[in-house]
Design an enzyme around this catalytic site. Structure first.
Site: not given
Length: 320
Positions: A143, A239
């Site tokens: 990240k 997703k």
């Protein structure tokens, strides 16, 4: 009967991305009971898409009692609320018929899926330590998403010299920051970058060479959103909380492949109940990021299992 409730699952450690940190996952659990069979599904409403837990619960409770999966696709917009109901209805059909969801959907029997293990955004030193602890993983997903990310990715590579790396900026970079970083990402062996620029401000990606594949996450939702990504993105992150359930996720996966886009299957920070249907979509995906429950202090009963490199298909006692 269709019911919905909010549930909270605390994390062992804070999870941080470019938009902020969270210490718990607030999910919506949908339960459907018909003909003596009880089934369930889960969604995680995401503020980035204007969703709230309260609105999702209210929307689910407002559905007709006998709604079918086909009717659901028109009755609700893509999102976490529809995901919870769609997956509950798949689970209901599986339990009522005695056949697993993969058979009902015309899929092959699922196998373990190699997954990326996510490193939260932190100081370079802490990210190096986290990378070293997880250097045995198949893939690390790093990240990033700030103007000061070069020391972070250098530190991760130093901590895990041989592991495969992908990075996720969560819309946090400007075109200038990305242009400066991209050659260094390639030098450090990063194999893909996810959503470097904000949705709606990513036209620059169509104007530059992309030796480093670029993945759309916040810019990719359901199957209908995919054609507009051509020329800007090489990969789409699907997703179930964005597609609005397993039904549309399978359709979106097929559409991505038809368009020549590579496929990543991801998840929100959510429980094993969310991972179970996502594992079916992830069969044969180019990348999978399904470690949503990995840092939870508690999970569902009969949780999915992980080894150092894979997530394993869910037990029928959990879902499907």
């Amino acid at each position: 009967m269709i019911t919905a409730q909010a549930e909270t699952f605390p994390l062992r450690t804070p999870f941080t991305i470019s938009r902020g940190s969270k210490t718990e996952a607030r999910v919506v659990t949908c339960t459907v009971a018909r003909g003596g069979v009880r089934a369930w599904g889960e969604g995680l409403p995401y503020p980035r898409y204007g969703e709230t837990v309260e609105a999702a619960v209210a929307a689910i409770k407002g559905l007709p009692e006998g709604i079918t999966r086909a009717a659901l696709q028109e009755a609700m917009n893509p999102g976490a609320a529809r995901n919870a109901v769609d997956c509950a209805l798949w689970d209901l059909e599986a339990k009522a018929s005695g056949r697993p969801v993969w058979q009902l959907a015309g899929l092959a029997a699922p196998k373990p899926v190699e997954i990326a293990f996510t490193l939260s955004l932190d100081t370079p030193e802490k990210m190096r330590e986290a990378a070293a602890r997880n250097a045995h993983r198949a893939v690390l997903k790093v990240k990033l998403g700030t103007p000061a990310d070069m020391p972070r990715i250098e530190a991760v590579r130093a901590g895990a010299p041989k592991v495969r790396l992908i990075v996720d900026a969560n819309e946090g970079w400007t075109p200038e920051v990305y242009s400066d970083l991209a050659p260094h990402l390639i030098r450090l062996g990063v194999e893909m970058v996810e959503q470097p620029l904000p949705q709606g401000a990513d036209d620059m990606l169509a104007e530059i060479a992309r030796p480093l594949p670029v993945c759309a996450d916040e810019s990719a939702h359901d199957a209908a959103s995919l054609p507009s990504l051509l020329g800007k993105y090489d990969v789409v992150n699907l997703k179930l909380d964005k597609t609005g359930g397993l039904t549309e996720a399978l359709r979106a996966r097929d559409e991505a492949r038809r368009l020549g886009l590579r496929v990543m299957v991801g998840c929100m920070i959510s429980t094993s109940l969310s991972m179970a249907p996502a594992i079916l979509v992830a069969q044969g995906a180019d990348w999978s990021d399904l470690d949503g429950p990995a840092d939870m202090a508690q999970d569902r009963a009969h949780p999915v299992t992980y080894d150092d490199r894979h997530i394993h298909p869910a037990l029928p006692q959990l879902w499907g």
